[in-house]
Each structure stands twice: as structure tokens, then as C-alpha cells.
Design a protein around this motif. Sequence first.
Motif, PDB file in Angstrom:
ATOM      1  N   VAL A 142       0.846  -1.208   0.000  1.00 53.01           N
ATOM      2  CA  VAL A 142       0.000   0.000   0.000  1.00 53.01           C
ATOM      3  C   VAL A 142       0.876   1.253   0.000  1.00 53.01           C
ATOM      4  O   VAL A 142       0.680   2.173  -0.798  1.00 53.01           O
ATOM      5  CB  VAL A 142      -0.952  -0.008   1.223  1.00 53.01           C
ATOM      6  N   GLY A 143       1.897   1.251   0.879  1.00 52.46           N
ATOM      7  CA  GLY A 143       2.787   2.419   0.964  1.00 52.46           C
ATOM      8  C   GLY A 143       3.560   2.630  -0.325  1.00 52.46           C
ATOM      9  O   GLY A 143       3.699   3.751  -0.810  1.00 52.46           O
ATOM     10  N   GLY A 144       4.059   1.520  -0.891  1.00 49.33           N
ATOM     11  CA  GLY A 144       4.859   1.605  -2.121  1.00 49.33           C
ATOM     12  C   GLY A 144       4.041   2.126  -3.288  1.00 49.33           C
ATOM     13  O   GLY A 144       4.467   3.042  -4.007  1.00 49.33           O
ATOM     14  N   VAL A 145       2.846   1.555  -3.470  1.00 50.19           N
ATOM     15  CA  VAL A 145       1.996   1.993  -4.582  1.00 50.19           C
ATOM     16  C   VAL A 145       1.556   3.442  -4.365  1.00 50.19           C
ATOM     17  O   VAL A 145       1.583   4.260  -5.291  1.00 50.19           O
ATOM     18  CB  VAL A 145       0.775   1.053  -4.737  1.00 50.19           C
ATOM     19  N   ALA A 146       1.186   3.762  -3.121  1.00 53.71           N
ATOM     20  CA  ALA A 146       0.774   5.136  -2.822  1.00 53.71           C
ATOM     21  C   ALA A 146       1.887   6.104  -3.186  1.00 53.71           C
ATOM     22  O   ALA A 146       1.659   7.132  -3.827  1.00 53.71           O
ATOM     23  CB  ALA A 146       0.413   5.272  -1.340  1.00 53.71           C
ATOM     24  N   MET A 147       3.127   5.748  -2.801  1.00 53.80           N
ATOM     25  CA  MET A 147       4.243   6.638  -3.076  1.00 53.80           C
ATOM     26  C   MET A 147       4.510   6.747  -4.575  1.00 53.80           C
ATOM     27  O   MET A 147       4.682   7.838  -5.109  1.00 53.80           O
ATOM     28  CB  MET A 147       5.506   6.152  -2.372  1.00 53.80           C
ATOM     29  N   GLY A 182       7.092  10.420   2.282  1.00 57.77           N
ATOM     30  CA  GLY A 182       5.727  10.095   1.878  1.00 57.77           C
ATOM     31  C   GLY A 182       5.431   8.619   2.085  1.00 57.77           C
ATOM     32  O   GLY A 182       4.345   8.233   2.540  1.00 57.77           O
ATOM     33  N   PHE A 183       6.422   7.775   1.787  1.00 56.96           N
ATOM     34  CA  PHE A 183       6.286   6.336   1.980  1.00 56.96           C
ATOM     35  C   PHE A 183       6.054   6.023   3.459  1.00 56.96           C
ATOM     36  O   PHE A 183       5.138   5.274   3.821  1.00 56.96           O
ATOM     37  CB  PHE A 183       7.544   5.643   1.464  1.00 56.96           C
ATOM     38  N   ALA A 184       6.864   6.657   4.308  1.00 61.63           N
ATOM     39  CA  ALA A 184       6.734   6.432   5.750  1.00 61.63           C
ATOM     40  C   ALA A 184       5.359   6.889   6.234  1.00 61.63           C
ATOM     41  O   ALA A 184       4.698   6.202   7.020  1.00 61.63           O
ATOM     42  CB  ALA A 184       7.831   7.182   6.490  1.00 61.63           C
ATOM     43  N   ARG A 185       4.927   8.023   5.751  1.00 60.53           N
ATOM     44  CA  ARG A 185       3.621   8.548   6.137  1.00 60.53           C
ATOM     45  C   ARG A 185       2.512   7.600   5.681  1.00 60.53           C
ATOM     46  O   ARG A 185       1.547   7.358   6.405  1.00 60.53           O
ATOM     47  CB  ARG A 185       3.441   9.943   5.519  1.00 60.53           C
ATOM     48  N   SER A 186       2.682   7.045   4.465  1.00 61.52           N
ATOM     49  CA  SER A 186       1.682   6.140   3.906  1.00 61.52           C
ATOM     50  C   SER A 186       1.528   4.893   4.767  1.00 61.52           C
ATOM     51  O   SER A 186       0.422   4.422   5.011  1.00 61.52           O
ATOM     52  CB  SER A 186       2.092   5.704   2.492  1.00 61.52           C
ATOM     53  N   LEU A 201      10.290   0.496  10.817  1.00 61.99           N
ATOM     54  CA  LEU A 201      10.139   0.971   9.432  1.00 61.99           C
ATOM     55  C   LEU A 201      10.186   2.498   9.370  1.00 61.99           C
ATOM     56  O   LEU A 201      10.846   3.079   8.505  1.00 61.99           O
ATOM     57  CB  LEU A 201       8.816   0.483   8.844  1.00 61.99           C
ATOM     58  N   SER A 202       9.489   3.140  10.296  1.00 57.30           N
ATOM     59  CA  SER A 202       9.449   4.605  10.297  1.00 57.30           C
ATOM     60  C   SER A 202      10.835   5.193  10.515  1.00 57.30           C
ATOM     61  O   SER A 202      11.232   6.161   9.865  1.00 57.30           O
ATOM     62  CB  SER A 202       8.518   5.112  11.391  1.00 57.30           C
ATOM     63  N   LEU A 203      11.560   4.561  11.448  1.00 54.85           N
ATOM     64  CA  LEU A 203      12.895   5.044  11.781  1.00 54.85           C
ATOM     65  C   LEU A 203      13.811   4.956  10.561  1.00 54.85           C
ATOM     66  O   LEU A 203      14.520   5.911  10.218  1.00 54.85           O
ATOM     67  CB  LEU A 203      13.456   4.192  12.927  1.00 54.85           C
ATOM     68  N   ILE A 204      13.777   3.801   9.889  1.00 56.85           N
ATOM     69  CA  ILE A 204      14.618   3.610   8.696  1.00 56.85           C
ATOM     70  C   ILE A 204      14.285   4.683   7.657  1.00 56.85           C
ATOM     71  O   ILE A 204      15.167   5.324   7.082  1.00 56.85           O
ATOM     72  CB  ILE A 204      14.411   2.201   8.093  1.00 56.85           C
ATOM     73  N   ALA A 205      12.968   4.895   7.444  1.00 58.15           N
ATOM     74  CA  ALA A 205      12.555   5.866   6.428  1.00 58.15           C
ATOM     75  C   ALA A 205      13.010   7.285   6.792  1.00 58.15           C
ATOM     76  O   ALA A 205      13.507   8.032   5.946  1.00 58.15           O
ATOM     77  CB  ALA A 205      11.041   5.828   6.250  1.00 58.15           C
TER      78      ALA A 205
END
Lengths: 199, 229
Positions: free
Chosen positions: B16-21, B155-159, B207-211
Motif C-alpha cells: 500500500v505504501g509503495g503503490v501510494a508513493m 511520503g512512503f513512511a507517512r503512507s 520501518l518509520s525510523l529507517i525511512a
Amino acid sequence: MSFEIDIEKRLGDTQVSLTLEAGEGATVLFGPSGAGKSSVLNMVAGLLRPDRGRIVVDGETLFGDGLDVPPERRRAGYVFQEARLFPHKRVRANLLYGVRSEAERFEDIIGFLGIDHLLDRWPRTLSGGEAQRVAIGRALLSQPRFLLLDEPLSSLDRARREEIMLAIEHIRDVLKLPILMVTHDPEEAERIGNRVVRM
Amino acid sequence: MLDATEWGIVALSLKVGGVAMAVTLPIAFALAWLLARVRFPGKVVVDAAIHLPLVVPPVVTGWLLLLAFGPNGPIGAWLQEWFGVTVLFRWTGAAIAAGVMALPLMVRAMRISIEAVDRRLENAARTLGAGPWRVFWTLTLPLSIPGVLAGAVLGFARSIGEFGATITFVSNVPGETQTLPLAIYSALQQPGADALVWRLSCVSVGLSLIALIASELLTRRAGRGLHVL
């Protein structure tokens, strides 16, 4: 006539206006900072639009009579005060950026500018004089019909100035490109200019 | 460690995050470029509208998406009629919600990096014979790309973290729209699922931290005027 310029432009509180008819060789615009000399070069290059007037170079109207040729089609070789090399491209790529056709002149130009050993360097590693010579080379390689020089020596020390000065004289006398140069240094104006216009 | 269902949740979140981004990236870049470079009437309004999802309650954004993409909504009816598809209760809907919520963050980061590109370099390129498109491809884009990538990662992290708009718009369907935050929310409703909440929360924080670190590194790179290309 190399340059026939008759322009007016309001920039904030300053009114820039210039009327000029110049023949072969180098024409120097001389005067204190803030007189709008650089703005004149920008208008000749097509980067700034005059409020009214005409700009004709070598018989071709670049601005006026309903015409406003975009900068990429004016074929101005513009050397700025700061070299403005593209930071993400090596010297070679900078030099080749504006090349229009097969450049057999490449070797000649980098030779007389003495920049053949810099080709693989990044712009940020160049000294001021080196960067300025690359900038001149880049402008010449775009096969310009005329050269615009905006205080090309101002950021350089004495020894470097001499190098660039010789290069400019070579361009004026050997390559025979019409030159319009801006400076506030009387010595430079005297040495480079076939005629000096005060602004 | 995670079991198969939980990995499924992580995988769905990444999808979902990848496609959204990926879908939002070109839109965000175009908007950022417009805001950074073009003067037009109503610019303030466009700027504000782009930033709305940042300040409006996410549940309102979700509800507006529901109105637009619902069977009687303008976009929903059109999708149904022409393609026979609906995004309601589907992961595609979750991606739309995530993309809309991430858009303002992405536009902001990209706009700053486009504004940081030295116009004097672009002018120099014009005098060397480059038309506006060549200037864009050879200077504007490569010089702003670290900031653009930083914006994309942000944006990916936010998604991946999107909750309110998603649950309002496409509900909480396990295996389809149940991304990490929604799964954590469900687990919290469930007695005795503390361990699951812990595991999923750790993944989420990781995940958020990495992003964020990736985004920060890219931004610094952009600030130094260095280039990834």
C-alpha cells in the motif's frame, strides 16, 4: 555593425537605458556597480526582457520589431562573473553541454585555454581561475556568434587575471568574435576594449 | 518473530505504501514544481488545498474520499462505468487514502529542493542553447533529485502509518485493507493480544525510523550540493 543596441528597462528604482552602435572587436561597458551593466548583457542574451527598444547583433534582430528570440537560439557565448559550471557534471561534460555539432575545435579551444588536464575533475575542485577558463571554453564550444563577458576577472587574483586576459585577447584577435564586456576596472577596459562605453 | 498472518500485514502495508508513493510521486513533483516556479492567480488557494490533508481531521479526508469514490460519487461512478472496478474495501482504496495523506509532506520537501536549484545555472544553460525541456531534464531534475527522493521516502513512511482516512474510507478488512496501524488498532480491541501489539508496533517504529533516517541523509546530501546521480 557588431552590436546595435537601443534599450530601456526599469528595474526597481533604476532606469537602465543604453544606446550603442559598435563595430568589430571588443566593446567594453564601463562604469560603477549598480549602473545596470549586467542587466544590459542579460537583455542581449535574452535572459531579461527590455521594456522597449531593439537589439541587433551582426545584422540579426534579436529583440524588437515584434521579435524576441529565446536565449537558446541567440547563440550568445555568455561568461558570467561566477563561472556557473554545472556542479553535477565533470569539466568535460560541462564543456560539451552546448556543443552543437561535431566539435573538431574542442582540442584547439581546450589547448589555448590550458584546461586539457582538468577534463575529469569536478567543478568544485577547481580554483577560481581554472573554473573561469572552463566557463570560457564552454561558451566558445557552443559556437557562439558573439561573446558576452560579465566581469570575468573580478573574482580572480592578479596572476590568474593575466591568464584570462590573454585568453580574451586571443578570442578578440584570432577567433575574431564580437565581444561585449562589462567591467568597472579602468585598466581592463583600456586593454580589452576597442571602444569603451561609459554607463 | 512474526507469524505468516503478521508478515502478510507487513507485506500489505509495504505494498500500500509503495503503490501510494509511486503514484503520488509524479503528481507531487508536478505540484511542487508549479508552486516553486510558476506564478499564477489563485496560487495561495492551490497551496492551501494541497496542505489540507495535513490539518483537516483524517476522518474528514476519509469521508470526502468516500463521497468521491463511492458508487454515487463522481470518480467512483466513473470507475464503475468505464472499468467496472471499485476501490471501496480494496487495498487500492487504502493506497489512495495513504497517497492523499502523504501528498502535502511530499510536495513540501520537493518544493524546497526545487527552489534550491540555482536559477543562474539554468540561465547559463539557456545561453548554451538548451531549451526549457533540456534545462529541466539536465539541470532542474538532477539537481533537485536528492530532495525529491527524500520527499518520496517521507511520503512512503507517512503512507505506512496512515490510519484515520484509511479506516473511514475503506474500512478495516483483514488481508485487504488492514495495514499495520489498523491491525494494531484491532489487536488493541482484542483481549490478551498484547504481545501482538508489541510485535507490530516494533515493526512499525522500525520501518518509520529507517525511512526517516534515509530521508534525513538524502536531505543533507541535497543541502551539501552533492548528487546521487
